[in-house]
Design an enzyme around this catalytic site. Structure first.
Site, PDB file in Angstrom:
ATOM      1  CG  HIS A 117      -1.658   5.881  -2.203  1.00 18.66           C
ATOM      2  ND1 HIS A 117      -2.416   5.232  -2.915  1.00 18.66           N
ATOM      3  CD2 HIS A 117      -2.233   5.650  -0.731  1.00 18.66           C
ATOM      4  CE1 HIS A 117      -3.366   4.432  -2.217  1.00 18.66           C
ATOM      5  NE2 HIS A 117      -3.152   4.917  -0.764  1.00 18.66           N
ATOM      6  CG  HIS A 121      -7.742   3.725  -0.628  1.00 15.46           C
ATOM      7  ND1 HIS A 121      -8.157   4.832  -0.017  1.00 15.46           N
ATOM      8  CD2 HIS A 121      -6.488   3.458   0.070  1.00 15.46           C
ATOM      9  CE1 HIS A 121      -7.099   5.426   0.556  1.00 15.46           C
ATOM     10  NE2 HIS A 121      -6.013   4.383   0.858  1.00 15.46           N
ATOM     11  CG  HIS A 123      -2.038   1.047   1.396  1.00 16.50           C
ATOM     12  ND1 HIS A 123      -2.777   1.083   2.143  1.00 16.50           N
ATOM     13  CD2 HIS A 123      -2.264   2.004   0.593  1.00 16.50           C
ATOM     14  CE1 HIS A 123      -3.715   2.037   2.153  1.00 16.50           C
ATOM     15  NE2 HIS A 123      -3.369   2.738   0.941  1.00 16.50           N
ATOM     16  CD  GLU A 143      -2.291   5.272   4.574  1.00 20.14           C
ATOM     17  OE1 GLU A 143      -2.286   4.607   5.694  1.00 20.14           O
ATOM     18  OE2 GLU A 143      -3.323   6.027   4.030  1.00 20.14           O
ATOM     19  CE1 TYR A 147      -8.677   8.988   2.193  1.00 22.71           C
ATOM     20  CE2 TYR A 147      -6.536   8.186   2.609  1.00 22.71           C
ATOM     21  CZ  TYR A 147      -7.196   8.753   1.766  1.00 22.71           C
ATOM     22  OH  TYR A 147      -6.665   9.545   0.748  1.00 22.71           O
ATOM     23  CG  HIS A 200      -6.504   2.992   6.112  1.00 20.34           C
ATOM     24  ND1 HIS A 200      -7.358   2.800   5.011  1.00 20.34           N
ATOM     25  CD2 HIS A 200      -5.304   3.791   5.383  1.00 20.34           C
ATOM     26  CE1 HIS A 200      -7.102   3.700   4.106  1.00 20.34           C
ATOM     27  NE2 HIS A 200      -5.958   4.028   4.071  1.00 20.34           N
ATOM     28  NE  ARG A 237      -2.576  13.547  -4.268  1.00 21.02           N
ATOM     29  CZ  ARG A 237      -3.473  14.459  -3.884  1.00 21.02           C
ATOM     30  NH1 ARG A 237      -3.873  14.713  -2.642  1.00 21.02           N
ATOM     31  NH2 ARG A 237      -4.276  15.362  -4.578  1.00 21.02           N
ATOM     32  CB  ALA A 238      -6.131   7.332  -1.994  1.00 21.40           C
TER      33      ALA A 238
END
Lengths: 339, 339
Positions: free
Chosen positions: A8, A178, A6, A284, A194, A223, A71-72
């Site tokens: 980004h 996500h 995970h 993350e 999130y 997460h 990028r989420a």
């Protein structure tokens, strides 16, 4: 090998954001004809953007490979329409592809999908197929709330998702569930939206029989699974009271959790209740929290330290969490890494 | 004494639901004039409704007093308008008052507020004052999302809440932050909406300076604080990255967590990260999960067992969690119990 499932591209050159801003500006202009446009970013800019960030952190923390996606918060599926989302997703995914080509030992791609509120998810099949077949990506990020915090689209168990799931099964790629940015002032994005998105998706799966219809479909809930491991008793009890099978049987052949939980006591509860086979290492980074925990003297998101600190996990357990499970869930990873 | 700070009247006689259905039916009839109406429930019916449920469970589990409020999912603030909500809240609160009068050693009241989407929370002051001053209630349940899963109202830190907070401070009563039913198909009520509501409220508090404006305002976040203790590192890090004070200083003089977490590993993480002074015993019985955990042979919601099982809590710690903290947070409880 240590695989972080995970990561980004939060450090992309600012030209990417300028491209997006110009796209958004076009939306307000009735005479504007949407077009893919161009994005001028050099290889050197890409190198600089990751050398000082993700690559440095990989070296410092002793991890090897990051499963890397746009990028989420930037996905912004609520912006414009499906065409806006397609152009933006293609631009973001192509940039991930360039990172992966420059650093094939450090990054493998996962794509953003061109979702759009009210548009059937089948519309994303073309871009998923392009990313997997043409760009060598190994999965996708799937947004359970393209409205950006208003939750107006059907749950993940709705049949409108089925054509996309059929394609995921055919291509043998998983999705990380996500959400993106929150436009709703009730929800802080990384602190509430999130985590809520994760919890919500798990409960949607729990109340459904989705995995009877798709026995090989795979989702990663990031997460640390939102609130789920903390409330594992609640979820086991809710499933039991609804007459569902035990969660291991009902969901855990298809649902996996990452380790983006930023303190040891959190990882401990996950380690106690979630089977080792369902846990994938992730940090993350560079992500939601970027500073040092004054209680430990280490970065909050240096999650490898927490995993190393669980005394009852064996070396074999840790090998699964750091590598084996990622290779199993992102099934195309083996072929990709042996190139 | 063992005080359970989170119990709802989920077992009310069916006449209450019939009253609500008739109220809802009236909403669809343009000629109908909304009126408070009557609710015919006898004392015997009330006795029967709690003798076999809450009172039996208190006896079996060794707890003494339940801080008791109307059914949370039943509040339904999204139904009708502010008048609908006022009539319904008064009916529900009066029924709680009758339970408390019949069993003054077993139940103390907390009220439902007559919230309504888009209506300023100041509109709830009258009913709060009536319940506290006339009925002897010690707190209120406050819904952060009167829209029922669409989150269209301002966050809890918006100034529109301030008149209600001023009244809470004046009356010296805390609020439990508790959503109601979810009308949004994305959110299962007890499995997603409740937990998300808790997490969302905490993050709203974290990003604000609400407790600078109200240093004595007190909130209980139920269901173990949603996802918060599990992600305590994330929240400490987010606060730090935003330049906020450490959470103990920033929020923990005002924000408390209950113990409605239905397995021991969940309570363990809470016990590791949340100060003992901020934890209030609760079971939410008769509530979200009503069956026996096959892994332990005990009821999921028999949360006293988990608290008894934390080895590093001293007797004094347990006295705080079971009694002292509830008396401190629900400050009017002492006067109420010494009557």
């Amino acid at each position: 090998m240590i695989i972080d499932c995970h990561g980004h591209y939060t450090t992309a050159p600012r030209e990417l954001e300028a491209y997006r801003q110009s796209q958004i500006a076009g939306l307000g202009d009735p005479s504007h004809v949407p077009a893919r446009g161009t994005l001028n970013i050099s290889d050197d800019q890409i190198r600089e953007s990751v050398e000082k960030a993700q690559l440095r952190l990989q070296r410092e923390r002793g991890t090897d490979l990051t499963i890397f996606s746009p990028r989420a918060a930037g996905m912004g599926h609520h912006v414009g329409d499906a065409t806006t989302s397609l152009h933006w997703s293609q631009a973001c995914n192509d940039l991930i592809h360039r990172v992966c080509n420059l650093y094939p030992r450090n990054f493998v791609g996962v794509c953003q999908l061109p979702q759009s509120p009210g548009v059937p998810p089948a519309n994303c099949i073309g871009e998923l197929e392009r990313c997997v077949k043409d760009l060598g990506f190994v999965g996708c990020n799937l947004n359970p709330d393209p409205s950006g915090g208003y939750w107006r689209d059907p749950p993940l168990t709705d049949r409108s998702w089925y054509p996309l799931y059929e394609k995921m099964v055919e291509l043998d790629v998983p999705a990380m569930v996500h959400v993106s940015a929150s436009c709703n002032p009730a929800f802080h994005f990384t602190g509430a939206h999130y985590i809520n998105g994760d919890t919500t998706a798990f409960m949607q799966f729990l109340t459904s029989d989705l995995f009877k219809d798709f026995p090989t479909l795979k989702f990663i809930i990031p997460h640390g699974g939102g609130a789920v491991p903390y409330h594992w008793g609640r979820y086991r009890g809710l499933a039991q009271d609804m007459g569902k099978p035990p969660l291991r049987e009902h969901l855990l052949r298809n649902v996996f959790f990452d380790t983006c939980v930023y303190h040891l006591p959190g990882i401990e509860v996950m380690a106690k209740v979630i089977p080792v086979d369902n846990i994938l290492f992730a940090s993350e980074m560079v992500g939601a929290v970027q500073s040092i925990d004054p209680e430990t003297g280490h970065y909050f998101d240096d999650t490898k330290r927490y995993i190393d600190a669980i005394p009852w996990w064996s070396d074999e357990d840790r090998r699964k969490i750091f590598e084996g499970n990622a290779r199993r869930v992102y099934s195309r990873l083996n072929a990709r890494l042996s190139r």
